[in-house]
Design a protein around this motif. Structure first.
Motif, short mmCIF file in Angstrom:
data_model
loop_
_atom_site.label_atom_id
_atom_site.label_comp_id
_atom_site.label_asym_id
_atom_site.label_seq_id
_atom_site.Cartn_x
_atom_site.Cartn_y
_atom_site.Cartn_z
N ALA A 140 -1.31 -2.77 8.98
CA ALA A 140 -0.37 -2.72 7.86
C ALA A 140 0.77 -3.72 8.06
CB ALA A 140 0.18 -1.31 7.70
N GLN A 141 1.22 -3.87 9.29
CA GLN A 141 2.26 -4.85 9.59
C GLN A 141 1.75 -6.27 9.38
OE1 GLN A 141 3.62 -4.03 13.59
NE2 GLN A 141 4.16 -1.91 13.10
N THR A 142 0.50 -6.52 9.78
CA THR A 142 -0.10 -7.85 9.58
C THR A 142 -0.23 -8.17 8.10
OG1 THR A 142 -1.37 -7.62 11.64
CG2 THR A 142 -2.12 -9.27 10.06
N GLU A 143 -0.65 -7.18 7.34
CA GLU A 143 -0.79 -7.36 5.89
C GLU A 143 0.57 -7.62 5.24
OE1 GLU A 143 -1.88 -4.52 2.15
OE2 GLU A 143 -3.25 -4.44 3.87
N GLU A 144 1.59 -6.92 5.72
CA GLU A 144 2.93 -7.11 5.17
C GLU A 144 3.44 -8.52 5.44
OE1 GLU A 144 7.39 -5.04 5.43
OE2 GLU A 144 5.72 -4.27 6.61
N LYS A 145 3.17 -9.04 6.63
CA LYS A 145 3.59 -10.40 6.97
C LYS A 145 2.88 -11.44 6.10
CE LYS A 145 4.75 -9.47 11.81
NZ LYS A 145 4.40 -9.75 13.24
N ALA A 146 1.65 -11.14 5.70
CA ALA A 146 0.92 -12.07 4.83
C ALA A 146 1.59 -12.20 3.47
CB ALA A 146 -0.53 -11.60 4.67
N ASP A 147 2.34 -11.17 3.08
CA ASP A 147 3.12 -11.22 1.84
C ASP A 147 2.23 -11.54 0.64
OD1 ASP A 147 5.37 -10.93 0.33
OD2 ASP A 147 6.20 -12.91 0.77
N LEU A 148 1.18 -10.75 0.47
CA LEU A 148 0.27 -10.95 -0.65
C LEU A 148 1.00 -10.74 -1.97
CD1 LEU A 148 -2.87 -9.01 0.64
CD2 LEU A 148 -2.29 -11.41 0.97
N PRO A 149 0.63 -11.47 -3.00
CA PRO A 149 1.28 -11.29 -4.31
C PRO A 149 1.01 -9.91 -4.87
CG PRO A 149 -0.66 -12.68 -4.52
CD PRO A 149 -0.42 -12.51 -3.05
N VAL A 150 1.86 -9.47 -5.75
CA VAL A 150 1.76 -8.12 -6.29
C VAL A 150 0.48 -7.91 -7.08
CG1 VAL A 150 2.92 -8.58 -8.48
CG2 VAL A 150 3.13 -6.32 -7.40
N THR A 151 -0.14 -8.99 -7.52
CA THR A 151 -1.38 -8.86 -8.28
C THR A 151 -2.60 -8.77 -7.39
OG1 THR A 151 -1.48 -11.28 -8.44
CG2 THR A 151 -0.51 -10.09 -10.29
N ALA A 152 -2.38 -8.77 -6.05
CA ALA A 152 -3.52 -8.69 -5.13
C ALA A 152 -4.31 -7.42 -5.38
CB ALA A 152 -3.04 -8.72 -3.69
N THR A 153 -5.64 -7.54 -5.47
CA THR A 153 -6.51 -6.39 -5.71
C THR A 153 -7.56 -6.32 -4.63
OG1 THR A 153 -7.91 -7.71 -7.15
CG2 THR A 153 -6.14 -6.48 -8.19
N SER A 154 -8.43 -5.34 -4.74
CA SER A 154 -9.35 -5.05 -3.66
C SER A 154 -10.66 -5.82 -3.73
CB SER A 154 -9.66 -3.55 -3.64
OG SER A 154 -10.23 -3.17 -4.87
N SER A 155 -10.85 -6.71 -4.67
CA SER A 155 -12.10 -7.46 -4.73
C SER A 155 -11.88 -8.77 -5.46
CB SER A 155 -13.18 -6.65 -5.46
OG SER A 155 -14.35 -7.42 -5.63
N ALA A 156 -12.63 -9.79 -5.04
CA ALA A 156 -12.46 -11.10 -5.64
C ALA A 156 -12.89 -11.11 -7.09
CB ALA A 156 -13.27 -12.13 -4.85
N THR A 157 -13.78 -10.24 -7.48
CA THR A 157 -14.30 -10.24 -8.85
C THR A 157 -14.09 -8.90 -9.54
OG1 THR A 157 -16.49 -9.64 -8.02
CG2 THR A 157 -16.04 -11.99 -8.28
N SER A 158 -13.11 -8.15 -9.12
CA SER A 158 -12.93 -6.80 -9.64
C SER A 158 -12.45 -6.80 -11.08
CB SER A 158 -11.93 -6.03 -8.78
OG SER A 158 -10.65 -6.57 -8.92
#
Length: 273
Positions: A140-158
């Motif tokens: 979770a800390q690693t993901e937080e550092k990546a600072d993904l945009p708020v629109t990030a979702t769980s699949s490339a084609t979802s």
């Protein structure tokens, strides 16, 4: 010679005292009370993680996979140098049971290519926290550092991405300096929705992909694709980069993402308990 008088009462008293001292080391001692009788009140110990070992990092990536990710490796004419390029370079580590990694770098005619893979086996030293839970916190800390945009979702084609609905697990926003907006040329408006940094739902227990396009001075642009995932108590991180030698050439985002995700799936399958 006069004998000393024998006093029966004194002998009886001494015998009683000795018997009392011997009895005090019996079943009523504090040591015995801490054993079987208290077993039901002992704190439960958290379960250990699934994985006890890590793969050999420089040998886990096949030659055919390296050919696909690092095409410049086939341009090396000297056989010894090409063989050395395939071998990669192991990351310096002081505990191979806990963390290992490998790096590859190829300088081709049209680009410099980089690939790194890292494995970390998480072990909790808190009896109340399982290895899996500890790994989940670190991821979770690693993901937080990546600072993904708020629109990030769980699949490339979802379908969620297509509808523009934000993932409930994303916590950052492009305005806060997320990965998608790290460069004007890699902004959300210039990147297709299905190629933006995002969470992945088809890899391990949890995973994400990051894609950053940055400038190298005022010449060529370098793209770095990161795929990280957690499976039980092991965290795997892939970093895949390409630096073109020609001005105006931009590394292909979809091709690099596809290659990195394929490698991630292979590494996930290489883990063994």
């Amino acid at each position: 010679m006069q004998r000393k008088a024998y006093v029966p009462g004194v002998a009886a008293l001494l015998a009683a005292l000795l018997a009392g001292c011997t009895g005090s080391s019996g079943g009523d001692s504090p040591t015995d009370d801490a054993n079987p009788g208290d077993a039901g009140t002992a704190s439960a110990v958290a379960q250990p993680g699934k994985y006890r070992t890590l793969p050999e990092p420089c040998g886990v990536v096949s030659q055919s996979t390296l050919d696909a990710l690092l095409p410049g490796i086939q341009q090396i004419t000297d056989e010894d140098q090409r063989a050395k390029a395939y071998e990669g370079e192991a990351t310096l580590t002081y505990d191979t049971d806990r963390k290992v990694g490998c790096r590859w770098k190829v300088e081709a005619t049209d680009a410099t290519e980089y690939l790194s893979v890292d494995f970390e086996r998480v072990v909790s030293y808190d009896n109340a926290v399982s290895d899996d839970s500890q790994a989940q916190q670190l991821f979770a800390q690693t993901e937080e550092k990546a600072d993904l945009p708020v629109t990030a979702t769980s699949s490339a084609t979802s379908d969620v991405e297509e509808s523009g609905t934000a993932s409930p697990t994303a916590t950052s926003s492009p305005a806060a300096g997320g990965s998608a907006s790290s460069s004007p040329s890699d902004s959300a408006s210039a990147t297709p929705t299905d190629l933006q940094p995002r969470l992945l739902d088809d890899l391990g227990d949890e995973a994400f992909l990051d894609d950053v396009l940055s400038s190298s001075g005022s010449t060529a642009q370098q793209r770095k694709v990161t795929v990280a995932f957690r499976t039980s108590n092991v965290i795997v991180t892939i970093e895949y980069e390409e630096q073109p030698t020609s001005i105006g050439v931009t590394p292909d985002s979809k091709e690099m993402q596809d290659n990195a995700r394929k490698l991630a799936s292979q590494l996930d399958g290489s883990l063994s308990g």
